[in-house]
Scaffold this active site. Structure first.
Site, PDB file in Angstrom:
ATOM      1  N   LYS A  42     -37.590  44.495  60.967  1.00  0.00           N
ATOM      2  CA  LYS A  42     -39.139  44.393  61.197  1.00  0.00           C
ATOM      3  C   LYS A  42     -40.013  44.728  59.935  1.00  0.00           C
ATOM      4  O   LYS A  42     -40.739  44.171  59.592  1.00  0.00           O
ATOM      5  CB  LYS A  42     -39.473  45.137  62.609  1.00  0.00           C
ATOM      6  CG  LYS A  42     -39.143  44.637  63.620  1.00  0.00           C
ATOM      7  CD  LYS A  42     -39.655  45.385  64.718  1.00  0.00           C
ATOM      8  CE  LYS A  42     -39.426  44.694  66.259  1.00  0.00           C
ATOM      9  NZ  LYS A  42     -40.105  43.483  66.270  1.00  0.00           N
ATOM     10  N   GLU A 142     -38.512  50.709  64.686  1.00  0.00           N
ATOM     11  CA  GLU A 142     -37.157  50.387  64.324  1.00  0.00           C
ATOM     12  C   GLU A 142     -36.432  51.542  63.535  1.00  0.00           C
ATOM     13  O   GLU A 142     -35.307  51.370  62.968  1.00  0.00           O
ATOM     14  CB  GLU A 142     -36.895  49.197  63.582  1.00  0.00           C
ATOM     15  CG  GLU A 142     -36.069  48.329  64.591  1.00  0.00           C
ATOM     16  CD  GLU A 142     -35.867  46.648  63.946  1.00  0.00           C
ATOM     17  OE1 GLU A 142     -35.352  45.993  64.626  1.00  0.00           O
ATOM     18  OE2 GLU A 142     -36.264  46.598  62.849  1.00  0.00           O
ATOM     19  N   ASN A 186     -46.704  43.179  71.659  1.00  0.00           N
ATOM     20  CA  ASN A 186     -46.623  41.761  72.529  1.00  0.00           C
ATOM     21  C   ASN A 186     -47.066  42.006  74.023  1.00  0.00           C
ATOM     22  O   ASN A 186     -47.301  43.264  74.208  1.00  0.00           O
ATOM     23  CB  ASN A 186     -45.523  41.078  72.149  1.00  0.00           C
ATOM     24  CG  ASN A 186     -44.307  41.572  72.796  1.00  0.00           C
ATOM     25  OD1 ASN A 186     -44.452  42.716  73.394  1.00  0.00           O
ATOM     26  ND2 ASN A 186     -43.074  41.384  72.337  1.00  0.00           N
ATOM     27  N   LEU A 220     -49.518  37.058  72.527  1.00  0.00           N
ATOM     28  CA  LEU A 220     -49.195  36.526  73.858  1.00  0.00           C
ATOM     29  C   LEU A 220     -48.374  35.135  73.382  1.00  0.00           C
ATOM     30  O   LEU A 220     -48.200  34.323  74.261  1.00  0.00           O
ATOM     31  CB  LEU A 220     -50.219  36.015  74.671  1.00  0.00           C
ATOM     32  CG  LEU A 220     -51.380  37.143  75.196  1.00  0.00           C
ATOM     33  CD1 LEU A 220     -52.625  36.352  76.006  1.00  0.00           C
ATOM     34  CD2 LEU A 220     -50.769  38.175  76.104  1.00  0.00           C
ATOM     35  N   ASP A 246     -38.422  28.051  67.195  1.00  0.00           N
ATOM     36  CA  ASP A 246     -37.735  29.171  67.266  1.00  0.00           C
ATOM     37  C   ASP A 246     -38.819  30.285  67.067  1.00  0.00           C
ATOM     38  O   ASP A 246     -39.426  30.515  65.910  1.00  0.00           O
ATOM     39  CB  ASP A 246     -36.740  29.479  66.182  1.00  0.00           C
ATOM     40  CG  ASP A 246     -35.860  30.676  66.083  1.00  0.00           C
ATOM     41  OD1 ASP A 246     -36.367  31.584  66.985  1.00  0.00           O
ATOM     42  OD2 ASP A 246     -35.295  31.180  64.970  1.00  0.00           O
ATOM     43  N   ASP A 252     -43.703  39.549  63.782  1.00  0.00           N
ATOM     44  CA  ASP A 252     -43.617  40.429  62.776  1.00  0.00           C
ATOM     45  C   ASP A 252     -44.345  39.479  61.762  1.00  0.00           C
ATOM     46  O   ASP A 252     -45.381  40.101  60.842  1.00  0.00           O
ATOM     47  CB  ASP A 252     -42.079  40.276  62.107  1.00  0.00           C
ATOM     48  CG  ASP A 252     -40.925  41.221  62.892  1.00  0.00           C
ATOM     49  OD1 ASP A 252     -41.808  42.228  63.691  1.00  0.00           O
ATOM     50  OD2 ASP A 252     -39.883  41.054  62.709  1.00  0.00           O
TER      51      ASP A 252
HETATM   52  P1  ADP Z   1     -43.481  38.673  69.314  1.00  0.00           P
HETATM   53  O1  ADP Z   1     -42.519  38.113  68.735  1.00  0.00           O
HETATM   54  O2  ADP Z   1     -43.699  40.136  69.050  1.00  0.00           O
HETATM   55  O3  ADP Z   1     -43.130  38.504  70.721  1.00  0.00           O
HETATM   56  P2  ADP Z   1     -45.601  36.696  69.759  1.00  0.00           P
HETATM   57  O4  ADP Z   1     -44.273  35.643  70.595  1.00  0.00           O
HETATM   58  O5  ADP Z   1     -46.410  37.171  70.889  1.00  0.00           O
HETATM   59  O6  ADP Z   1     -44.823  37.946  69.250  1.00  0.00           O
HETATM   60  O7  ADP Z   1     -46.062  35.765  68.674  1.00  0.00           O
HETATM   61  C1  ADP Z   1     -47.085  36.450  67.799  1.00  0.00           C
HETATM   62  C2  ADP Z   1     -48.091  35.532  67.329  1.00  0.00           C
HETATM   63  O8  ADP Z   1     -47.520  34.243  67.048  1.00  0.00           O
HETATM   64  C3  ADP Z   1     -48.787  35.023  68.735  1.00  0.00           C
HETATM   65  O9  ADP Z   1     -49.757  35.585  68.955  1.00  0.00           O
HETATM   66  C4  ADP Z   1     -49.147  33.630  68.227  1.00  0.00           C
HETATM   67  O10 ADP Z   1     -50.394  33.670  67.570  1.00  0.00           O
HETATM   68  C5  ADP Z   1     -48.104  33.010  67.281  1.00  0.00           C
HETATM   69  N1  ADP Z   1     -47.090  32.426  68.096  1.00  0.00           N
HETATM   70  C6  ADP Z   1     -45.909  32.742  68.415  1.00  0.00           C
HETATM   71  N2  ADP Z   1     -45.300  31.715  69.338  1.00  0.00           N
HETATM   72  C7  ADP Z   1     -46.104  30.644  68.947  1.00  0.00           C
HETATM   73  C8  ADP Z   1     -45.983  29.134  69.189  1.00  0.00           C
HETATM   74  N3  ADP Z   1     -45.002  28.968  70.098  1.00  0.00           N
HETATM   75  N4  ADP Z   1     -46.857  28.419  68.842  1.00  0.00           N
HETATM   76  C9  ADP Z   1     -48.127  28.811  68.078  1.00  0.00           C
HETATM   77  N5  ADP Z   1     -48.082  30.160  67.710  1.00  0.00           N
HETATM   78  C10 ADP Z   1     -47.144  31.055  68.028  1.00  0.00           C
END
Ligand code: ADP
Length: 306
Positions: A42, A142, A186, A220, A246, A252
């Site tokens: 991380k 971490e 998250n 989110l 992916d 991060d």
């Molecule tokens: P983590 O990896 O900690 O679970 P998230 O999945 O919430 O974090 O992703 C962090 C940010 O990255 C989100 O708030 C969003 O802005 C962006 N993001 C993540 N997945 C997508 C996606 N499929 N499409 C567009 N933006 C994304």
């Protein structure tokens, strides 16, 4: 006030990613299809994203522990190549942190992390940390919690601004919030940290944000991000539309880019835009680090960062 410096304190790992037809069952021997050696962890991922979008006005340094092995050479070089100052990385006896990541044909994975050097921070190392007023200090969970606690307290005392990414979640993070400027989690981590049993939405977070001494940022995934300044109103920003393949490392990338944009602009809104764009771009590539995460690409998605 800003010093133009981002200091990331955290983990680095050698990610050994191997592809298998299915995840192995107990006692089974399988032939894998491929093996990749990638830099991860991380702290390293966040420093990589911060350096990618930093621009000329912001420097990015990483303090992390690596072992006295070949992996350490690669971990350092991969970060130095993108402009991260790695002079503060610490070598300890033994292996570097390693993550063994199995991915099957459906994209399901299992991950085993062997912390190695990430769990072997020497005593007293934080007293050597060069912290200045206006620095943005980024830390995640971490590495051993007492190190996190020490960094947060020292950074706050020095007048630095602290971004705590409470991942992987440790509920003791709640005790640090009085010394933290921004807490980033998250959805799953938010539910656990704040004891929410229903949806993590603006309504649920309003009551929490009102009481919180820090800025709250809850990512989110594809549904975007909710954020609120201390005691303030919860606002939302939708995710940027991309072809995601992916989402590993999106969180991060969000944190690293958020920190760099915040260090440069001092604006929460700008930082959230930069983080969202970097997270979205990272979701368009395999692996946790986007190899070409550049300021221009981020600005093309989210507009000027100032
Ligand atoms: P983590 O990896 O900690 O679970 P998230 O999945 O919430 O974090 O992703 C962090 C940010 O990255 C989100 O708030 C969003 O802005 C962006 N993001 C993540 N997945 C997508 C996606 N499929 N499409 C567009 N933006 C994304």
């Amino acid at each position: 006030m800003t010093s133009g410096r981002v200091l990331v304190v955290g983990s680095v790992n050698l990610d050994l990613l191997y592809r298998v037809p299915h995840l192995p069952r107990p006692g089974e021997t399988l032939l894998g299809a491929s093996l990749e050696r990638l830099s991860g962890g991380k702290g390293g991922n966040q420093a990589h994203a911060a350096a990618g979008i930093a621009g000329a006005a912001v420097t990015v340094a990483l303090v992390a522990c690596v072992g006295d092995d070949d992996a350490a050479t690669m971990l350092r070089a991969d970060l130095a190549r993108v402009g991260v100052d790695v002079a503060g990385m610490i070598t300890v006896p033994g292996p570097s942190g390693t993550a063994l990541i199995a991915v099957d044909e459906r994209g399901e994975n299992t991950i085993v992390v062997i912390p190695g050097a990430n769990a072997a921070w020497p005593d007293g190392v934080m007293t050597r940390l060069d912290l200045r007023a206006g620095d943005v200090v980024v830390v995640q969970l971490e590495i051993p919690f007492p190190i996190v606690e020490d960094v947060v307290r020292r950074a706050a005392a020095a007048g630095a601004r602290v971004v705590l990414n409470a991942a992987p979640l440790d509920r003791r993070a709640a005790d640090l919030l009085d010394a933290v400027d921004v807490i980033v989690v998250n959805e799953v981590e938010a539910a656990e940290l704040f004891g929410l049993d229903g949806d993590v939405d603006a309504e649920a977070l309003t009551a929490i944000a009102t009481e919180l001494p820090a800025t709250l940022v809850v990512t989110l995934g594809a549904r975007g991000v909710l954020y609120a300044p201390p005691g303030g109103r919860v606002q939302s920003r939708p995710a940027y539309a991309v072809d995601a393949i992916d989402t590993v490392g999106a969180g991060d990338a969000f944190v690293g880019a958020f920190a760099a944009a915040w260090a440069a602009s001092g604006s929460l809104e700008t930082a959230v835009r930069a983080g969202s764009a970097a997270g979205a771009l990272t979701a368009t590539v395999a692996g946790a680090r986007h190899p070409r995460l550049a300021r221009a690409a981020v600005e093309a998605l989210c507009g000027p960062l100032g």
